[in-house]
Motif scaffolding. Structure first.
Motif, mmCIF file in Angstrom:
data_model
loop_
_atom_site.group_PDB
_atom_site.id
_atom_site.type_symbol
_atom_site.label_atom_id
_atom_site.label_comp_id
_atom_site.label_asym_id
_atom_site.label_seq_id
_atom_site.Cartn_x
_atom_site.Cartn_y
_atom_site.Cartn_z
ATOM 1 N N HIS A 9 45.391 -32.340 29.210
ATOM 2 C CA HIS A 9 44.468 -31.220 29.508
ATOM 3 C C HIS A 9 43.009 -31.583 29.192
ATOM 4 C CE1 HIS A 9 48.294 -29.024 29.616
ATOM 5 N NE2 HIS A 9 48.547 -29.588 28.440
ATOM 6 N N GLU A 22 45.778 -27.197 21.444
ATOM 7 C CA GLU A 22 46.370 -28.433 21.974
ATOM 8 C C GLU A 22 45.328 -29.506 22.307
ATOM 9 O OE1 GLU A 22 48.700 -27.984 25.553
ATOM 10 O OE2 GLU A 22 49.485 -30.017 25.395
ATOM 11 N N HIS A 77 50.754 -34.504 24.172
ATOM 12 C CA HIS A 77 50.629 -33.052 24.324
ATOM 13 C C HIS A 77 51.122 -32.353 23.070
ATOM 14 C CE1 HIS A 77 49.978 -32.589 28.793
ATOM 15 N NE2 HIS A 77 50.330 -33.859 28.721
ATOM 16 N N PHE A 78 50.897 -31.039 23.047
ATOM 17 C CA PHE A 78 51.551 -30.152 22.083
ATOM 18 C C PHE A 78 52.216 -29.062 22.919
ATOM 19 C CE2 PHE A 78 49.965 -31.247 17.760
ATOM 20 C CZ PHE A 78 49.169 -32.321 18.124
HETATM 21 ZN ZN LIG Z 1 50.287 -29.860 27.324
#
Ligand SMILES: [Zn+2]
Length: 204
Positions: A9, A22, A77-78
């Motif tokens: 992102h 995140e 990612h989270f």
């Molecule tokens: Zn993500």
């Protein structure tokens, strides 16, 4: 190994938000992963996008990795499942397929999963969430090489956000880099001879 690393992102097309954000955290983990992979002798390309819309964001990193000819693509990612969660939801690693002719992805993902579980992110009732297959996610289906998405922890789950904060992003990054490489960072002990001789002199 040529490894492309991406933080998921960006600040325009944001990721998930809970007790932690995140994008903010995946950038920190990504930087540590890159730092330690280089120490472990790999050639690394940072394919993290700048600020752009959601589609461009995904295409950017994947194209960069494909054009560079990476051997491995790692995306940090989270995750998030609930608005809020009082407890622990653990790490998971995602690969495109466990049964295609690319095997590096599940080998490395299993090592990362085990290493992060070993730090305490074992999931519900001490059961690992394990390595999962996903054929929908763009980063997995559009990359030409072995690719892995790491969902580091769930941003709303109190217990593992606390564990993440306690361990720190650098420890997580080191653990991921070591699991990818299947070797540990050597800690160089440098002796300060002046201090040692002072100490010896005092002992006499
Ligand atoms: Zn993500």
């Amino acid at each position: 190994m040529k490894i492309a690393v991406r933080g998921g992102h960006n600040y325009l097309a944001t990721g998930c938000e809970g007790l932690i954000n995140e994008v903010v955290e995946d950038r920190k983990v990504k930087d540590s992963v890159i730092k330690y992979l280089k120490q472990l002798g790999h050639t690394v390309l940072d394919v993290t996008p700048g600020n752009m819309d959601r589609d461009s964001d995904l295409i950017y990193g994947v194209n960069k990795a494909n054009n560079w000819g990476a051997d491995l693509f790692i995306s940090i990612h989270f995750n998030k499942a609930y608005n809020s969660y009082n407890g622990a939801i653990g790490v998971e690693c995602l690969v495109y397929s466990k049964t295609d002719n690319i095997t590096l992805d599940e080998q490395v993902a299993t090592r990362i999963q085990n290493a992060l579980d070993g730090l305490g992110f074992t999931g519900h009732e001490n059961k690992s969430r394990g390595v999962k297959e996903n054929k929908e996610l763009y980063e997995l289906r559009a990359t030409k090489m072995a690719s892995i998405i790491i969902e580091t922890c769930f941003v709303e789950a109190t217990e593992y956000v606390a564990l993440y904060k306690k361990l720190g992003h650098d420890k997580i990054g080191q653990t991921i880099a070591e699991a990818i490489s299947n070797k540990k960072i050597e800690v160089k002990v440098e002796y300060d001879m002046k201090k040692i001789s002072n100490l010896l002199w005092r002992c006499i």
